[in-house]
Design a protein around this motif. Structure first.
Motif, PDB file in Angstrom:
ATOM      1  N   GLY A   1       2.797   2.210  -3.404  1.00  0.00           N
ATOM      2  CA  GLY A   1       2.026   2.633  -4.554  1.00  0.00           C
ATOM      3  C   GLY A   1       1.828   4.126  -4.675  1.00  0.00           C
TER       4      GLY A   1
ATOM      5  N   MET B   1       2.598   6.702  -2.434  1.00  0.00           N
ATOM      6  CA  MET B   1       2.372   7.569  -1.278  1.00  0.00           C
ATOM      7  C   MET B   1       3.545   8.527  -1.058  1.00  0.00           C
ATOM      8  SD  MET B   1       0.295   5.183   1.428  1.00  0.00           S
ATOM      9  CE  MET B   1      -0.015   6.486   2.592  1.00  0.00           C
TER      10      MET B   1
ATOM     11  N   GLU C   1      -5.047   7.798   4.282  1.00  0.00           N
ATOM     12  CA  GLU C   1      -4.807   7.180   2.971  1.00  0.00           C
ATOM     13  C   GLU C   1      -4.680   5.661   3.098  1.00  0.00           C
ATOM     14  OE1 GLU C   1      -4.365   6.812  -1.113  1.00  0.00           O
ATOM     15  OE2 GLU C   1      -5.057   8.543   0.050  1.00  0.00           O
ATOM     16  N   LEU C   2      -4.006   5.201   4.142  1.00  0.00           N
ATOM     17  CA  LEU C   2      -3.873   3.757   4.340  1.00  0.00           C
ATOM     18  C   LEU C   2      -5.218   3.102   4.627  1.00  0.00           C
ATOM     19  CD1 LEU C   2      -0.538   3.565   6.320  1.00  0.00           C
ATOM     20  CD2 LEU C   2      -1.006   2.535   4.088  1.00  0.00           C
TER      21      LEU C   2
ATOM     22  N   LYS D   1      -7.916  -5.692   3.527  1.00  0.00           N
ATOM     23  CA  LYS D   1      -6.648  -6.424   3.463  1.00  0.00           C
ATOM     24  C   LYS D   1      -6.056  -6.713   4.840  1.00  0.00           C
ATOM     25  CE  LYS D   1      -5.691  -4.650  -1.082  1.00  0.00           C
ATOM     26  NZ  LYS D   1      -4.985  -3.703  -1.874  1.00  0.00           N
TER      27      LYS D   1
ATOM     28  N   ALA E   1       0.827  -1.214   0.000  1.00  0.00           N
ATOM     29  CA  ALA E   1       0.000   0.000   0.000  1.00  0.00           C
ATOM     30  C   ALA E   1       0.859   1.262   0.000  1.00  0.00           C
ATOM     31  CB  ALA E   1      -0.934   0.003   1.200  1.00  0.00           C
ATOM     32  N   THR E   2       1.931   1.265   0.779  1.00  0.00           N
ATOM     33  CA  THR E   2       2.761   2.474   0.851  1.00  0.00           C
ATOM     34  C   THR E   2       3.642   2.644  -0.370  1.00  0.00           C
ATOM     35  OG1 THR E   2       4.526   1.360   2.094  1.00  0.00           O
ATOM     36  CG2 THR E   2       2.808   2.470   3.377  1.00  0.00           C
TER      37      THR E   2
ATOM     38  N   LYS F   1      -7.939   3.780   3.220  1.00  0.00           N
ATOM     39  CA  LYS F   1      -8.518   3.523   1.896  1.00  0.00           C
ATOM     40  C   LYS F   1      -7.803   2.352   1.206  1.00  0.00           C
ATOM     41  CE  LYS F   1      -9.194   8.429   1.187  1.00  0.00           C
ATOM     42  NZ  LYS F   1      -8.689   9.553   0.416  1.00  0.00           N
ATOM     43  N   ARG F   2      -6.484   2.379   1.231  1.00  0.00           N
ATOM     44  CA  ARG F   2      -5.692   1.403   0.482  1.00  0.00           C
ATOM     45  C   ARG F   2      -5.697   0.000   1.090  1.00  0.00           C
ATOM     46  NH1 ARG F   2      -0.617   4.022  -2.365  1.00  0.00           N
ATOM     47  NH2 ARG F   2      -1.492   6.023  -2.961  1.00  0.00           N
TER      48      ARG F   2
END
Length: 160
Positions: free
Chosen positions: A60, A62, A124-125, A132, A57-58, A127-128
């Motif tokens: 991608g 950020m 933001e995390l 998961k 996630a990070t 959302k991402r």
């Protein structure tokens, strides 16, 4: 106990591990029950799969830039300092890796600063990483606007 340093670039080994995220080599760097604790989540990520989801996630987009500035190894601990830009703003922090007796990573502690960036990353995390990792670990946005800025009315319990 003496503190060792080396001539290699700070964070080089850690960057190589993170670049292999999603591979057998990435998983092989960690003990199976490794834990990631970070200032941008409500709780720890336990296990290699959860840690891999976090770094996927990070990775991608950020961070605009990220540079490790210092590295110190003292026994099983590796202390990394880093600076960069994310969402068009300055960000910095520390990463602390702890290895077990076999040399596998047992824990990662990842801290961001300043506080406004902690909030922004957390939002933001959320959302991402939705679906998961355990949702209780993710920001629910309370006390934040969509941009990660404090919202005093929501902090007071105002339902707006």
């Amino acid at each position: 106990m003496p503190v060792s340093t080396s001539t290699r670039l700070p964070g080089a080994e850690w960057r190589e591990i993170v670049k292999k995220n999603g591979t057998k080599e990435f998983a092989a760097a960690f003990e199976p029950n490794a834990v990631l604790e970070t200032s941008v989540l409500n709780g720890p990520c336990a296990g290699v799969d959860a840690i891999a989801a976090f770094f996927a996630a990070t990775a991608g987009g950020m961070y605009d830039t990220l540079v490790f500035t210092h590295e110190t190894v003292d026994g099983p601990k590796t202390y990394l300092e880093w600076e960069g830009r994310a969402f068009g703003k300055d960000v910095g922090g520390t990463t602390i890796l702890t290895r077990n007796e076999a040399g596998l990573i047992a824990s990662v502690r990842l801290y961001h600063r300043p506080f406004t960036m902690v909030q922004r990353f957390s939002a933001e995390l959320a959302k991402r990483l939705k679906g998961k990792i355990n949702k209780s670990q993710l920001s629910n946005g309370v006390g934040q606007t969509a941009g990660g800025q404090p919202n005093s009315s929501r902090l007071r319990g105002d339902p707006r």
